[in-house]
Write an enzyme that holds these catalytic residues in place. Sequence first.
Site, PDB file in Angstrom:
ATOM      1  N   HIS A  74       0.840  -1.195   0.000  1.00 34.46           N
ATOM      2  CA  HIS A  74       0.000   0.000   0.000  1.00 34.46           C
ATOM      3  C   HIS A  74       0.877   1.247   0.000  1.00 34.46           C
ATOM      4  O   HIS A  74       1.836   1.339   0.770  1.00 34.46           O
ATOM      5  CB  HIS A  74      -0.897   0.024   1.244  1.00 34.46           C
ATOM      6  CG  HIS A  74      -2.019  -0.969   1.189  1.00 34.46           C
ATOM      7  ND1 HIS A  74      -3.006  -1.021   2.147  1.00 34.46           N
ATOM      8  CD2 HIS A  74      -2.309  -1.944   0.285  1.00 34.46           C
ATOM      9  CE1 HIS A  74      -3.859  -1.989   1.844  1.00 34.46           C
ATOM     10  NE2 HIS A  74      -3.446  -2.562   0.720  1.00 34.46           N
ATOM     11  N   PRO A 293      -3.632  -0.497  18.867  1.00 32.65           N
ATOM     12  CA  PRO A 293      -3.417  -0.934  17.485  1.00 32.65           C
ATOM     13  C   PRO A 293      -3.607   0.141  16.423  1.00 32.65           C
ATOM     14  O   PRO A 293      -3.351  -0.134  15.250  1.00 32.65           O
ATOM     15  CB  PRO A 293      -4.467  -2.043  17.311  1.00 32.65           C
ATOM     16  CG  PRO A 293      -5.562  -1.662  18.256  1.00 32.65           C
ATOM     17  CD  PRO A 293      -4.883  -1.037  19.438  1.00 32.65           C
ATOM     18  N   TYR A 389       4.218   6.263  10.299  1.00 33.64           N
ATOM     19  CA  TYR A 389       3.413   5.110   9.955  1.00 33.64           C
ATOM     20  C   TYR A 389       4.215   4.118   9.123  1.00 33.64           C
ATOM     21  O   TYR A 389       4.164   2.904   9.357  1.00 33.64           O
ATOM     22  CB  TYR A 389       2.161   5.546   9.192  1.00 33.64           C
ATOM     23  CG  TYR A 389       1.071   4.500   9.151  1.00 33.64           C
ATOM     24  CD1 TYR A 389      -0.063   4.620   9.948  1.00 33.64           C
ATOM     25  CD2 TYR A 389       1.168   3.392   8.297  1.00 33.64           C
ATOM     26  CE1 TYR A 389      -1.067   3.652   9.900  1.00 33.64           C
ATOM     27  CE2 TYR A 389       0.166   2.429   8.256  1.00 33.64           C
ATOM     28  CZ  TYR A 389      -0.947   2.567   9.059  1.00 33.64           C
ATOM     29  OH  TYR A 389      -1.926   1.612   9.019  1.00 33.64           O
TER      30      TYR A 389
END
Length: 395
Positions: A74, A293, A389
């Site tokens: 991704h 999470p 991220y």
Amino acid sequence: MRQHTSVAVIGAGPAGLLLGHILHQAGVPFVILERTSREHLLGRIRAGVLEQGSVDTVAALGLDRNLRTHGMEHRGIYLQYEGERVHLDFKDLVGRTVTVYGQQPLVRDILEEHERIGSTIVFNADNVTPHGITGDEPTITWSVDGVQHQISADFVVGADGYHGVCRRSAPDGRMTAIERDYPFAWLGILADVPPSTDELIYALHPDGFAMHSMRSHEVSRLYLQVDPDESIDGWSDERIWSELQGRMGIPEWTLQEGVITEKSITPMRSFVVSELNVGRMFLVGDAGHIVPPTGAKGLNSAIADVVMLGRALLEHRAGNSAGLAAYSDRALSRQWKVQHFSQWMTEMLHVHREVPDPSARDFRYRSQVAQLEYVSGSIHARRSLAEQYAGLPLD
């Protein structure tokens, strides 16, 4: 004759298994002790968003054949709020990507390679106990089917999770827990339906957070914010899909529904130990830290620990112990940055129902919307989120 090995690893999760391959490729003897069965280990369903550095680590160890075939790369994620969906392209922003590949198949890949090369992995090891970790030669005892076993080692690695024995075996006052519970939980489902999105969607909605992820091109993984004390019995399939449709729906986009094959509720918490090293014992992964999470950092943090500790152990065998001495400080320095990011993502994207005053709760929500507008609209904020991220450096 008493058995001896260089490194005794307690726990056969992804952290322990990966460390075993790092040691094997350098010719370092090791054993791995796991309290559960092989079947139980492979039955654990966990999230699987891999940072660029994690993918590179698996590839460098030659364990990425299935990851290359079935992993879904991704370029970024979607942030959704107030009926708008904004794409953050990590590749454009910081030149890196993430890959969706479940922890379950990753563990299977790593374990099968261990079995191919003949690694010593002991399953169903009861009463595993490290002894003498502050001495020169610690020992580990355990039993299998009532038969007692013992091995000595140069080093012990605790990869046995939050409830494991290693942290609890440290002397009093050492490896103390620093923890925070969040007033949020995730209701997660697996559904036999192709994903309705090409990349993950993180959605803030007045009714609560929602997320669309995936496990494969045929299986979707979705989440809803619920209260930590809620029971899964109160959530029928119809109610789940209705909430997902309401929280994630935007014009000209359809959330496809399918058969729900698994659902559970998981409370959210943060946990970090004060130190990851006592004597000749070192902690990696969930044994030393847990994150909520939202930022997809749990598995990646474990891999980062393993890379740091693996290099330090190999440097020690070459005569340089500086890496082992610095491991705890280095790993915790990275981990606290990860904790901050995970906390920031969690608080920005979840509705704060714990705030009792309606006006204050609305103020908090409007502030979160403004924060998301800033993150979406500022190139610097987008790059900051993308950098964290997609993964901070492992070194």
